[in-house]
Design an enzyme around this catalytic site. Structure first.
Site, PDB file in Angstrom:
ATOM      1  N   TYR A 258       0.845  -1.197   0.000  1.00 32.90           N
ATOM      2  CA  TYR A 258       0.000   0.000   0.000  1.00 32.90           C
ATOM      3  C   TYR A 258       0.878   1.243   0.000  1.00 32.90           C
ATOM      4  O   TYR A 258       1.804   1.356   0.808  1.00 32.90           O
ATOM      5  CB  TYR A 258      -0.902   0.023   1.255  1.00 32.90           C
TER       6      TYR A 258
ATOM      7  N   GLU B  13      -3.305   7.630  -4.138  1.00 33.42           N
ATOM      8  CA  GLU B  13      -3.145   6.320  -3.512  1.00 33.42           C
ATOM      9  C   GLU B  13      -2.907   5.225  -4.547  1.00 33.42           C
ATOM     10  O   GLU B  13      -3.522   5.226  -5.610  1.00 33.42           O
ATOM     11  CB  GLU B  13      -4.441   6.030  -2.744  1.00 33.42           C
TER      12      GLU B  13
END
Ligand code: GDP
Ligand code: MN
Length: 377
Positions: free
Chosen positions: A101, A189
């Site tokens: 992530y 993101e």
């Protein structure tokens, strides 16, 4: 403003972040053709302004064009968290050895962007954040200088000990932060950034949220707006010049001025309630704005009570009251209403509203909010 994954990937690609190819489609036939052109296994991905598509069945792997078409048939038109899927991204499938992530958000409390990285990327990152917050590494950076290489290395090695892989992650992190600053993002993101069995790092998902207040100097980004993906209510609000953000509570708030709207929401929370929305009807009110506001709020099934909190300066209380009366007759609102109108022409407003059934007048903000919280129970 939200943009779609395929648009965010385009921005990432231009910034030098490795992303897979992909083509957007709106029909089953297009999906079949695109899959045939790629000639490999493809992933069909719902393009909606919300996350958690994978869990909702909006991201599916197809082994051949026929299967891709079959999946597109199911995904197009599907509803994910209230968003209807009108477009899908068709992209060659990749093999995954690991999911990381990488994310950047604006940390308003610190007044700086915050990078967050984790070795536990993928669809359960929210769960990781809750149950194992230590698995997420954080670092602030200065948007004018960008993320320093030493910061990028520290973060990268923190989630990946193998130097060959960590170096790739560090490089992607610097580019991600640069992107975030360049587009005036509120979020950028990559979840997941994946490592292939061959040791390559690829961003297979992309998310960018843009700061509406900065959009005026990003015409290229403004052009990415997908009005069809905004809710009808958001679009109606924008056209009428209202600032509207839907929330999950039961108290519909109609307020003038962003500061008062925030204060009202805080007070609702303070007295144990939860706001159904942020709504700023703006400085100079017209009855039409009030009508639109009520229409938008009453379409939200969660709303149990409507709270008016108007401070009359340029906004005249009698205008708001008239709008309220017209809206009530036009939309047949059955919900209880609490109204606190104070300032310019408040006497007139009180007279206008005096005869309205189901309307509770209030003198102070505390009183109005407490009353609304009680009624929402
Ligand atoms: P999200 O659920 O909205 O975040 O959508 P993502 O694009 O992140 O996809 C969800 C999950 O689907 C990913 O975490 C992957 O595990 C899986 N996935 C997506 N694309 C591929 C792919 O090309 N190959 C494989 N093997 N899995 C994929
Ligand atoms: Mn994702």
């Amino acid at each position: 403003m939200n943009i779609h994954e395929y648009q965010a990937k385009e921005i990432f690609r231009n910034a030098g972040i490795p992303v897979p190819e992909g083509t957007v489609a709106t029909t089953v036939e297009q999906v079949r053709d695109i899959a045939a052109r790629f000639g490999t296994r493809v992933v069909v991905k719902a393009q909606v302004h919300t996350g958690g598509r994978g869990k909702a069945g909006g991201v599916k792997l197809a082994h051949n064009p026929e299967e891709a078409a079959g999946l597109a048939e199911k995904i197009l038109g599907m509803e994910i968290k209230g968003h209807v899927v009108r477009k899908v991204l068709v992209t060659p499938a990749v093999d995954i050895s690991h999911e990381y992530y990488l994310g950047v958000v604006l940390d308003r409390a610190a007044g700086r962007p915050l990078v967050m990285v984790s070795r536990e990327g993928g669809i359960d990152i929210e769960e990781v954040a809750k149950t194992n917050p230590g698995a997420i590494l954080r670092e602030h950076f200065d948007p004018s200088t960008g993320l320093y290489p030493f910061q990028a290395r520290q973060l990268a090695y923190g989630i990946e000990p193998e130097p060959h892989f960590a170096k790739q992650i560090a490089s992607i992190l610097i580019k991600l932060c640069r992107c975030f600053a360049q587009v005036d993002g509120s979020l950028a993101e990559i979840n997941p950034l994946i490592r292939t069995p061959g040791g390559e790092m690829i961003a297979i998902d992309a998310k960018i949220n843009l700061d509406d207040s900065a959009l005026f100097h990003h015409h290229d980004l403004e052009a990415m707006r997908d009005s069809s993906a905004e809710s009808a209510n958001e679009a109606a609000a924008r056209e009428m010049g209202l600032s509207y953000i839907k929330l999950d509570g039961a108290i519909g708030c109609v307020v003038n001025g962003a500061g008062l709207a925030m204060a009202t929401m805080d007070l609702v929370k303070h007295f144990g309630g939860s706001p159904a929305n942020f709504l700023d009807i703006g400085g100079s009110s017209s009855p039409d704005k009030v009508i639109t506001a009520i229409r938008i709020i009453t379409e939200d099934q969660n709303v149990k009570v409507i709270l008016f909190n108007i401070f009359g300066g340029i906004t005249r209380c009698d205008d708001v009251a008239n709008g309220l009366i017209r809206a009530l007759s036009a939309t047949k609102v059955k919900l209880p209403i609490v109204a606190r109108l104070t300032g310019t022409n408040e006497e007139e407003a009180r007279q206008i509203l005096g005869s309205v059934e189901g309307l509770t007048p209030a003198e102070t903000m505390d009183e109005a909010v407490q009353r609304a919280v009680e009624l929402a129970r």
